[in-house]
Design an enzyme around this catalytic site. Sequence first.
Site, PDB file in Angstrom:
ATOM      1  N   HIS A  17       0.885  -1.320  -0.076  1.00 59.88           N
ATOM      2  CA  HIS A  17      -0.038   0.191   0.105  1.00 59.88           C
ATOM      3  C   HIS A  17       0.925   0.920   0.394  1.00 59.88           C
ATOM      4  O   HIS A  17       0.572   2.328  -0.963  1.00 59.88           O
ATOM      5  CB  HIS A  17      -1.155   0.116   0.844  1.00 59.88           C
ATOM      6  CG  HIS A  17      -1.346  -0.688   1.034  1.00 59.88           C
ATOM      7  ND1 HIS A  17      -2.153  -1.763   2.604  1.00 59.88           N
ATOM      8  CD2 HIS A  17      -2.549  -1.760   0.844  1.00 59.88           C
ATOM      9  CE1 HIS A  17      -2.742  -2.702   2.122  1.00 59.88           C
ATOM     10  NE2 HIS A  17      -3.234  -2.956   0.923  1.00 59.88           N
ATOM     11  N   LYS A  41     -15.365  -9.321   4.680  1.00 66.52           N
ATOM     12  CA  LYS A  41     -13.812  -9.654   5.489  1.00 66.52           C
ATOM     13  C   LYS A  41     -13.951  -9.050   6.939  1.00 66.52           C
ATOM     14  O   LYS A  41     -14.603  -8.535   7.766  1.00 66.52           O
ATOM     15  CB  LYS A  41     -12.357  -8.839   4.528  1.00 66.52           C
ATOM     16  CG  LYS A  41     -11.927  -9.357   3.277  1.00 66.52           C
ATOM     17  CD  LYS A  41     -10.829  -8.177   3.444  1.00 66.52           C
ATOM     18  CE  LYS A  41     -10.657  -8.175   2.135  1.00 66.52           C
ATOM     19  NZ  LYS A  41      -9.758  -7.007   1.581  1.00 66.52           N
ATOM     20  N   ARG A  90      -2.001  -6.071  -8.778  1.00 68.07           N
ATOM     21  CA  ARG A  90      -0.827  -6.504  -8.288  1.00 68.07           C
ATOM     22  C   ARG A  90      -0.398  -7.085  -9.491  1.00 68.07           C
ATOM     23  O   ARG A  90       0.263  -7.913  -9.855  1.00 68.07           O
ATOM     24  CB  ARG A  90      -0.969  -7.634  -7.161  1.00 68.07           C
ATOM     25  CG  ARG A  90      -0.744  -6.368  -5.973  1.00 68.07           C
ATOM     26  CD  ARG A  90      -0.734  -6.890  -4.929  1.00 68.07           C
ATOM     27  NE  ARG A  90      -2.039  -7.164  -4.730  1.00 68.07           N
ATOM     28  CZ  ARG A  90      -3.213  -7.576  -3.928  1.00 68.07           C
ATOM     29  NH1 ARG A  90      -2.462  -8.586  -3.021  1.00 68.07           N
ATOM     30  NH2 ARG A  90      -4.544  -7.635  -3.816  1.00 68.07           N
ATOM     31  N   SER A 128      -2.803  -8.043   2.965  1.00 66.07           N
ATOM     32  CA  SER A 128      -2.726  -8.150   4.381  1.00 66.07           C
ATOM     33  C   SER A 128      -2.657  -9.238   5.235  1.00 66.07           C
ATOM     34  O   SER A 128      -2.178  -9.488   6.064  1.00 66.07           O
ATOM     35  CB  SER A 128      -3.884  -7.423   4.392  1.00 66.07           C
ATOM     36  OG  SER A 128      -3.711  -5.955   4.491  1.00 66.07           O
TER      37      SER A 128
END
Length: 168
Positions: A17, A41, A90, A128
């Site tokens: 990030h 999540k 990504r 993460s």
Amino acid sequence: MVVAIYPGTFDPLTLGHEDIIKRGLYIFDLLIIGITINNKKKSLFSLEERIFIAKEALNYYSNIEIISFKGLLKDFMSNNNIKIILRGLRNSLDFNYEFQMANLNNYMNKNIDTVFMTSTNKNQLISSSIVKEIAILGGDISKFVSSSVEKHIFTKINNIDNKKVKYI
Ligand code: COA
């Protein structure tokens, strides 16, 4: 003044990030880091903790603001007169998800556009969840998060009995 929002869950902020934020600041005069709750999540850190962690890790940048928002991103943006979303890409999986989100946001509000930045090579492997998993299993996460974030992750994990991490 060109303003963009970089939205995400940031549970917690990683060097991936930070890479997008640092490079985004070459393009935008002001970058709003918009931290939100993603109902799909379970988070390790509360919203308040994620804001605190991001503020601490990013405190040397002057042209960013770290805020939280709830509800639809496009509503927060129109209420605050923000027209550009910054997101990192990504891999092709990110692309498919991001393509849908960017188009939906634009479909719901034609004034909103998304700018993508590809992650630099070493950051393409980071997420993460992976960082939290490595930490919970006792691995070294120093290549993936800044030292202040690392400290918060281990404090959180070590405060939990038997490493049974409670996700919020
Ligand atoms: N480097 C490293 N990791 C990255 C990264 C990068 N450049 N970009 C994303 N990631 C990782 C994150 O760490 C996260 O990992 P995790 O799933 O293991 O936690 C994952 O990729 C997802 O990215 P994140 O940036 O956290 O986004 P998100 O998918 O949780 O959040 C929102 C997406 C918040 C932007 C989106 O859900 C949203 O806009 N919500 C508001 C409600 C709304 O408007 N919904 C309708 C949208 S059309």
